[in-house]
Every structure is written in C-alpha cells, then in structure tokens.
Motif scaffolding. Structure first.
Motif, PDB file in Angstrom:
ATOM      1  N   TYR A   1       0.895  -1.095  -0.003  1.00 22.44           N
ATOM      2  CA  TYR A   1       0.022  -0.054  -0.029  1.00 22.44           C
ATOM      3  C   TYR A   1       1.020   1.356   0.108  1.00 22.44           C
ATOM      4  CZ  TYR A   1      -4.117  -2.663   1.087  1.00 22.44           C
ATOM      5  OH  TYR A   1      -4.989  -3.818   0.979  1.00 22.44           O
TER       6      TYR A   1
ATOM      7  N   TYR B   1      -3.444   4.961   9.357  1.00 27.90           N
ATOM      8  CA  TYR B   1      -4.538   4.549   8.489  1.00 27.90           C
ATOM      9  C   TYR B   1      -3.868   3.412   7.476  1.00 27.90           C
ATOM     10  CZ  TYR B   1      -7.487   4.788   4.274  1.00 27.90           C
ATOM     11  OH  TYR B   1      -8.185   4.500   3.036  1.00 27.90           O
TER      12      TYR B   1
ATOM     13  N   GLU C   1      -3.093  -0.008   9.248  1.00 29.09           N
ATOM     14  CA  GLU C   1      -4.365  -0.452   9.781  1.00 29.09           C
ATOM     15  C   GLU C   1      -5.138  -1.217   8.576  1.00 29.09           C
ATOM     16  OE1 GLU C   1      -5.724   2.157  13.553  1.00 29.09           O
ATOM     17  OE2 GLU C   1      -6.537   2.577  11.657  1.00 29.09           O
ATOM     18  N   LYS C   2      -5.003  -0.573   7.333  1.00 25.43           N
ATOM     19  CA  LYS C   2      -5.581  -1.244   6.200  1.00 25.43           C
ATOM     20  C   LYS C   2      -4.661  -2.385   5.692  1.00 25.43           C
ATOM     21  CE  LYS C   2      -6.079   0.569   1.367  1.00 25.43           C
ATOM     22  NZ  LYS C   2      -5.759   1.607   0.459  1.00 25.43           N
TER      23      LYS C   2
ATOM     24  N   LEU D   1      -3.470  -4.532   7.990  1.00 24.57           N
ATOM     25  CA  LEU D   1      -3.600  -5.427   9.048  1.00 24.57           C
ATOM     26  C   LEU D   1      -4.986  -5.983   8.464  1.00 24.57           C
ATOM     27  CD1 LEU D   1      -3.092  -3.715  12.278  1.00 24.57           C
ATOM     28  CD2 LEU D   1      -1.637  -5.564  11.295  1.00 24.57           C
ATOM     29  N   ARG D   2      -5.970  -5.430   8.032  1.00 25.04           N
ATOM     30  CA  ARG D   2      -7.335  -5.848   7.741  1.00 25.04           C
ATOM     31  C   ARG D   2      -7.043  -6.549   6.413  1.00 25.04           C
ATOM     32  NH1 ARG D   2      -9.010  -0.326   8.719  1.00 25.04           N
ATOM     33  NH2 ARG D   2      -8.786  -0.116   6.243  1.00 25.04           N
ATOM     34  N   ALA D   3      -6.387  -6.217   5.484  1.00 28.89           N
ATOM     35  CA  ALA D   3      -6.061  -7.110   4.495  1.00 28.89           C
ATOM     36  C   ALA D   3      -5.375  -8.402   4.754  1.00 28.89           C
ATOM     37  CB  ALA D   3      -5.248  -6.446   3.211  1.00 28.89           C
TER      38      ALA D   3
ATOM     39  N   SER E   1      -5.910 -10.048   7.316  1.00 29.39           N
ATOM     40  CA  SER E   1      -6.485 -10.543   8.604  1.00 29.39           C
ATOM     41  C   SER E   1      -5.849 -10.651   9.891  1.00 29.39           C
ATOM     42  CB  SER E   1      -7.255 -12.018   8.136  1.00 29.39           C
ATOM     43  OG  SER E   1      -7.975 -11.701   7.115  1.00 29.39           O
TER      44      SER E   1
ATOM     45  N   LYS F   1      -4.522  -9.309  13.704  1.00 31.66           N
ATOM     46  CA  LYS F   1      -4.900  -8.490  14.810  1.00 31.66           C
ATOM     47  C   LYS F   1      -3.494  -7.936  15.336  1.00 31.66           C
ATOM     48  CE  LYS F   1      -8.368 -11.457  16.763  1.00 31.66           C
ATOM     49  NZ  LYS F   1      -8.745 -12.121  17.978  1.00 31.66           N
ATOM     50  N   PRO F   2      -3.656  -6.447  15.556  1.00 33.64           N
ATOM     51  CA  PRO F   2      -2.346  -5.601  15.956  1.00 33.64           C
ATOM     52  C   PRO F   2      -1.303  -6.341  16.848  1.00 33.64           C
ATOM     53  CG  PRO F   2      -4.342  -4.316  16.150  1.00 33.64           C
ATOM     54  CD  PRO F   2      -4.711  -5.772  15.968  1.00 33.64           C
TER      55      PRO F   2
ATOM     56  N   ALA G   1      -1.660   2.065  15.880  1.00 39.61           N
ATOM     57  CA  ALA G   1      -2.282   0.739  15.385  1.00 39.61           C
ATOM     58  C   ALA G   1      -2.418  -0.307  16.279  1.00 39.61           C
ATOM     59  CB  ALA G   1      -1.818   0.194  14.088  1.00 39.61           C
TER      60      ALA G   1
END
Length: 217
Positions: free
Chosen positions: A136, A151, A154-155, A157-159, A161, A163-164, A183
C-alpha cells in the motif's frame, strides 16, 4: 503469537544514493508545479509532508489538493526511474532476509508514504514485490492517512486478517514507530541510519530482525 510483519519501504528496504529532499523538490517538483502556475516554497511543502500542515492546505494556492499530490507523485515516479537508470537506487544487502521470513510462514505487507506507483516501482526494480502479500502506497481518498497516521498500517492489517497484537511494524523512522503504535502494534526500528526513540525493539539489519522474530514466535 507473531503472524505477520508490516514493512516500511524507503530507507528500510531500499535507499537512494545522494538523495537530498530539498534538492529533489526544487529541481524536480517546482518546475512541474510552475507549469500549472503553482508557486510553493520548500518550507511550506515540507510542513505538509511532515504532518505539521494538512495536505489539503495546498488548496489555498488555488488547486485541488488531490490533483496537487498527483502532480508531485508523477514527478516522483519520473525521478525514481531516472535514479534507477543511473544506478542510484540500491537495495540494502540484507533484503534477502525477506525470503527467510516468508519461509517461516509469516504474512508480509509493505506500506509507504510514497504513491502506489512509486512503491511498486522500487519493489519491482529489485524483485522484492514477490515477498509481499499486499503493498500500500498513499491513498488519494485519504491523503492525510500517511504515516504517522495509522490508516495505511491498519489497512494492511485488515487485508492480512491480522490483529495488531499478532503483527510487528518494521521501519527506520519516527513516523513508522508512531504509526505502528497508534495501530496497537509493537515496532522494530532498523537502526542503519540511526536509532529512533520509542521503538519496542532495535535491530541493526533484517537478518537481526529474523533472529528477533524467532524469539518472538
């Protein structure tokens, strides 16, 4: 348990010989801005990059701020291509450690404040893109979402799957440390260019990072 790592790119995986930020701006960016009748001094520009001023601050100079950053990023890509032709973009000699991290089954992401095109360009230049599940660069829908804002991290992390608490942020700068912590992640600072206060771990290079990861797992 550590399941993934999010890497910064510039000055963490690759570096630019002879790079001078002010020289780059004045010699490459300013001429392009003048073609659009934009006069913006380096000091003001730098404040928007460091987050002292929002990126939308540019609008007071009479241009849509998204278009402004697209101009800057287009120039940055041209600059990187030229530096690559001159052999002045280099990978750090320890980037092969990324392969070892992949063998360990870790999910890997690369996150940069540079544009997506600029980020992909330097990773592809040295065949590093293959190591990463996601990459990214800055997001034009949220231009103030670059590090130290969490941001983009975190993007990623979501992609992935993730957890921080199951991921590690790795970078060279204070912005990387802040973004990772905001994050909710632990952060490892690669100290080739100097030590940054506030990181959870310090490693001299990516091979030392591999040893750290083994301990964390």
């Amino acid at each position: 348990m550590l399941k993934g790592i999010i890497f910064d790119v510039d000055e963490t995986l690759v570096y630019y010989e002879g790079y001078d930020h002010r020289g780059w701006y004045e010699n490459w960016v300013m001429p392009a801005l003048r073609k659009h009748s934009i006069e913006l001094d380096y000091g003001t520009y730098k404040k928007t990059v460091t987050g002292e001023l929002p990126r939308s601050y540019i609008e007071r100079f009479g241009i849509n701020h998204v278009e402004f950053w697209r101009i800057v990023d287009k120039v940055n890509l041209e600059y990187r291509k030229r530096m690559a032709e001159l052999g002045r973009i280099k990978p750090f000699p320890d980037v092969d450690a990324l392969g070892e991290l992949r063998k360990m089954g870790l999910k890997l992401a690369a996150v940069s404040n540079a544009s997506q095109d600029c980020t992909e360009f330097v990773l592809n230049l040295f065949d590093l893109r293959k190591y990463f599940d996601v990459v990214y660069g800055k997001d034009y829908s949220n231009l103030d979402g670059v590090k130290p804002n969490p941001y983009l991290v975190e993007k990623a992390l979501r992609a992935l799957s993730l957890k921080p608490e199951g991921a590690l942020m790795v970078g060279d700068s204070a912005h990387d440390v802040l973004a990772g912590h905001r994050a909710g992640m632990r952060v490892a600072n690669v100290t080739r260019l100097g030590k940054v206060d506030g990181a959870d771990y310090y490693v001299k290079d990516l091979w030392e990072l591999v040893e750290l990861v083994k301990k964390l797992r």
